[in-house]
Design an enzyme around this catalytic site. Sequence first.
Site, PDB file in Angstrom:
ATOM      1  N   HIS A   1     -86.184  -3.885   9.742  1.00  0.00           N
ATOM      2  CA  HIS A   1     -84.774  -4.245   9.878  1.00  0.00           C
ATOM      3  C   HIS A   1     -84.489  -4.834  11.262  1.00  0.00           C
ATOM      4  CE1 HIS A   1     -80.606  -4.147   8.733  1.00  0.00           C
ATOM      5  NE2 HIS A   1     -80.279  -3.461   9.814  1.00  0.00           N
TER       6      HIS A   1
ATOM      7  N   ASP B   1     -88.216  -5.488   6.009  1.00  0.00           N
ATOM      8  CA  ASP B   1     -87.046  -4.605   6.093  1.00  0.00           C
ATOM      9  C   ASP B   1     -87.099  -3.605   4.944  1.00  0.00           C
ATOM     10  OD1 ASP B   1     -84.441  -3.484   6.136  1.00  0.00           O
ATOM     11  OD2 ASP B   1     -83.599  -5.338   6.947  1.00  0.00           O
TER      12      ASP B   1
ATOM     13  N   SER C   1     -77.007  -7.066   9.698  1.00  0.00           N
ATOM     14  CA  SER C   1     -76.871  -5.748   9.090  1.00  0.00           C
ATOM     15  C   SER C   1     -75.437  -5.531   8.597  1.00  0.00           C
ATOM     16  CB  SER C   1     -77.322  -4.701  10.111  1.00  0.00           C
ATOM     17  OG  SER C   1     -77.601  -3.477   9.475  1.00  0.00           O
TER      18      SER C   1
END
Lengths: 344, 344
Positions: free
Chosen positions: B318, B289, B132
Amino acid sequence: MPMPTDHELFDLGDVVLQRGATLRGATLAYKTYGTLNADKSNVIVHPTWYSAWHDANEWTIGKGRACDPDEYFIVVPNQLNNGLSSSPSNTPPPYDGPNFPPVTFYDQVEVQHRLLTQKWGIESIELVLGSSMGAAQTYQWAVSHPEMVKRAAPIVGAPVTSEHNQVFLKSLRAALTADPVFNGGRYSPGALPTVGLRAFARIYAGWGLSQAFYRQREYRRIGFSSLEDFLVGFWEGFWLDDRDPNNLLGMLWTWEHGDVVQTPGLDGDTEAALRSIRCPLLAMPGKTDLYFPPEDEEWASQFIPNGEVRVIPSIYGHFAGLGNNPADNDFIDGALKELLHRPA
Amino acid sequence: MPMPTDHELFDLGDVVLQRGATLRGATLAYKTYGTLNADKSNVIVHPTWYSAWHDANEWTIGKGRACDPDEYFIVVPNQLNNGLSSSPSNTPPPYDGPNFPPVTFYDQVEVQHRLLTQKWGIESIELVLGSSMGAAQTYQWAVSHPEMVKRAAPIVGAPVTSEHNQVFLKSLRAALTADPVFNGGRYSPGALPTVGLRAFARIYAGWGLSQAFYRQREYRRIGFSSLEDFLVGFWEGFWLDDRDPNNLLGMLWTWEHGDVVQTPGLDGDTEAALRSIRCPLLAMPGKTDLYFPPEDEEWASQFIPNGEVRVIPSIYGHFAGLGNNPADNDFIDGALKELLHRPA
């Protein structure tokens, strides 16, 4: 676009709602297009989507389109809570504002059924169609009144609001009500919780359209110069324009609790409710819809005897079914024409 | 899990940030795993994700895993703004709280570079990986220091924060700051804007996981009894647990403005920045995601000479890249091992 005024009102009298309250002196606002023929065999019903008024459905109606007013009598009932039909914003105490009672999709369809049967004596409907919350009402029509509905076309919506969709809705509610001006729904009409409404708008902006829509900066094609212009000019403008917060939360409740299983007599069995649909039902989810993804329609369709799913091949996300993109509109119109020409 | 305390601090001295402010007496918190070998050739760097501390990366570290501390010296630097390194919550005036200056991913990598070079004299890194926002730092490492980075593995993240992703972030900010307790960031530490944080949590809940995750009620497998339990017990609990709102907004700014194009000398050309990456770079987006969809990685990969995309086949959205699902962890670990065994 502010709230339209070119509608008519039907006096519903007292409406006993599914969750228990009785809405006294309730009103259904509607608009019709075209003329009811002598044998009352040319009726189309087109319920409204979240926050929308009847005018938001006019992209489907017109000469040469599937919903041609030269041929059909098209009834667009405004859903309860939308500000034109009975809603928090226009109901006197004790059901005013935040005290307005919860309304299910079953209730929405029942009051529309009253309009059709009591006002015009209609017994048969050629087509029910609707987008988003209008799609949920379309499913509900097919489950509640299988004897009346000859064809159904739910667009970018579902017979059951998925849990993921519910999370989106809960986030909208949490953001709107975080604004202290909201004050438990006891704001004054001249001082709306605009900070909460703007947060609501930003959340909606991410969900309403797809990753690809933003990647391709498609907002430029529909008149917005930049991302910020789209977020403020379109999204904040939309929610700040005659959208009453208690009305929005009322419709949100209906949506969040959407499930055809709530139909009386179906014994809490969603699959049985779907199996009870008799007419051809053509579902049109959007390929890139983030909260009504095609998978949910495909799941539902397997139980519907004459069910079919046709995915709108669009980057417009949920908006593929709301009349914003000419190519999507043509796709939907073509499918509706085909459906209307099928024997039913 | 509250903020951990098992870290060490590196005195950065004065840090001149890219957007102009100088953060005086800045500190970088980090934790190391394993031992630096004599020729300093066994270094792995693993920056942190949004709101996370170093302990959130420990799922990748362990005997028999790709990041094996018996073999590698693994450095986990906490990003600025996360509450352990210099942050709004721990910086004295004039850069305290809402006055903390904006930090770019370039800045984040520069202070980590200082730690590696000044503290240990490290000149070469076997692998940079991160999830991320950690992925964005991974890309930035490969662009800022191509002479040092031998392999890169960005997981569920991108070199450029897409506009759709920005809309999600703007909605988080709008909801958090709609709470009057936030008060422009001048809340007191004992009275946090919990209404805003709970709205923030509900928004995040919809984005963090996929439609399929909720459809399959996967939260039951990870210890939550119902949707509501997951939303409150996991999501609200997470954001109410030692997450300072100004810190969250500081990290949000970094994320929202993420773009490797900000690297000095690359003349505002994102594609050129990506072309400048020399090492093998294995990107691992999650198939489902919602805010870092695989398409964005595939776009970036075409410009990276030794770029490859391997999509994590997961319904965890995610979270496929955050260590929550054993199957996803194994997928990532296998790919990292393969990457580490490639000559570089």
